[in-house]
Design a protein around this motif. Structure first.
Motif, mmCIF file in Angstrom:
data_model
loop_
_atom_site.group_PDB
_atom_site.id
_atom_site.type_symbol
_atom_site.label_atom_id
_atom_site.label_comp_id
_atom_site.label_asym_id
_atom_site.label_seq_id
_atom_site.Cartn_x
_atom_site.Cartn_y
_atom_site.Cartn_z
ATOM 1 N N LEU A 87 0.797 -1.235 0.000
ATOM 2 C CA LEU A 87 0.000 0.000 0.000
ATOM 3 C C LEU A 87 0.827 1.281 0.000
ATOM 4 O O LEU A 87 0.346 2.326 -0.441
ATOM 5 C CB LEU A 87 -0.942 0.028 1.208
ATOM 6 N N THR A 88 2.053 1.215 0.481
ATOM 7 C CA THR A 88 2.826 2.448 0.668
ATOM 8 C C THR A 88 4.158 2.488 -0.076
ATOM 9 O O THR A 88 4.884 3.474 0.043
ATOM 10 C CB THR A 88 3.087 2.684 2.165
ATOM 11 N N HIS A 89 4.475 1.484 -0.870
ATOM 12 C CA HIS A 89 5.805 1.471 -1.488
ATOM 13 C C HIS A 89 6.025 2.639 -2.455
ATOM 14 O O HIS A 89 7.161 3.043 -2.673
ATOM 15 C CB HIS A 89 6.100 0.127 -2.171
ATOM 16 N N ASN A 90 4.960 3.206 -2.999
ATOM 17 C CA ASN A 90 5.098 4.342 -3.915
ATOM 18 C C ASN A 90 4.838 5.689 -3.248
ATOM 19 O O ASN A 90 4.907 6.729 -3.906
ATOM 20 C CB ASN A 90 4.148 4.198 -5.100
ATOM 21 N N VAL A 91 4.523 5.693 -1.968
ATOM 22 C CA VAL A 91 4.247 6.938 -1.253
ATOM 23 C C VAL A 91 5.584 7.586 -0.874
ATOM 24 O O VAL A 91 6.411 6.956 -0.220
ATOM 25 C CB VAL A 91 3.404 6.678 0.021
ATOM 26 N N PRO A 92 5.812 8.836 -1.285
ATOM 27 C CA PRO A 92 7.057 9.511 -0.893
ATOM 28 C C PRO A 92 7.129 9.665 0.623
ATOM 29 O O PRO A 92 6.130 9.945 1.281
ATOM 30 C CB PRO A 92 6.955 10.885 -1.562
ATOM 31 N N ILE A 93 8.338 9.484 1.143
ATOM 32 C CA ILE A 93 8.565 9.614 2.585
ATOM 33 C C ILE A 93 9.683 10.619 2.822
ATOM 34 O O ILE A 93 10.758 10.522 2.232
ATOM 35 C CB ILE A 93 8.931 8.262 3.224
ATOM 36 N N VAL A 94 9.393 11.582 3.692
ATOM 37 C CA VAL A 94 10.374 12.581 4.106
ATOM 38 C C VAL A 94 10.716 12.299 5.557
ATOM 39 O O VAL A 94 9.828 12.199 6.409
ATOM 40 C CB VAL A 94 9.802 14.013 3.974
ATOM 41 N N MET A 95 11.995 12.156 5.828
ATOM 42 C CA MET A 95 12.470 11.957 7.198
ATOM 43 C C MET A 95 12.929 13.303 7.749
ATOM 44 O O MET A 95 13.641 14.038 7.072
ATOM 45 C CB MET A 95 13.643 10.974 7.227
#
Length: 120
Positions: free
Chosen positions: A73-81
């Protein structure tokens, strides 16, 4: 429809200040303080982007990020740390985040990074 951002940080002041900045910029922001809530919030909110603090009281944001990048579900969601670590420490990180930026009172970098990731 506004882009949706899910923001996880165990620091209530960071959630409030960065959440307000992102909301004022026109994003639909949902803020949570506990990693235990992340899975249900991802399912319920279906964010377009996720912001995670690296150092959480009872979890490692890098591990959470890598798990999200492996999930269907989230592999294509951009993530900002977000981190208060130094640039040298950040450069040594093994993390699948799309961006890692420093926490500071300067929010321009956060807004630029979020905007760029949501338009790609």
């Amino acid at each position: 429809m506004n882009k949706k951002i899910l923001f996880l940080d165990d620091d209530p002041m960071a959630l409030y200040s960065f959440g307000a900045v992102l909301t004022d910029a026109g994003y639909d922001v949902r803020c949570i303080e506990s990693p235990e809530l992340l899975s249900s919030e991802v399912d319920d909110f279906a964010p377009d982007l996720i912001i995670l603090d690296i150092r959480l009281r009872n979890a490692d944001g890098r591990k959470i990020c890598n798990e999200l990048k492996l999930a269907v579900l989230t592999h294509n969601v951009p993530i900002v740390m977000l981190t208060a670590l130094s640039h040298e420490e950040i450069s040594k990180m093994d993390c699948d985040a799309d961006a890692i930026i420093g926490k500071s009172l300067e929010t321009t970098n956060l807004l630029l990074t979020v905007g760029n990731l949501l338009t790609n």
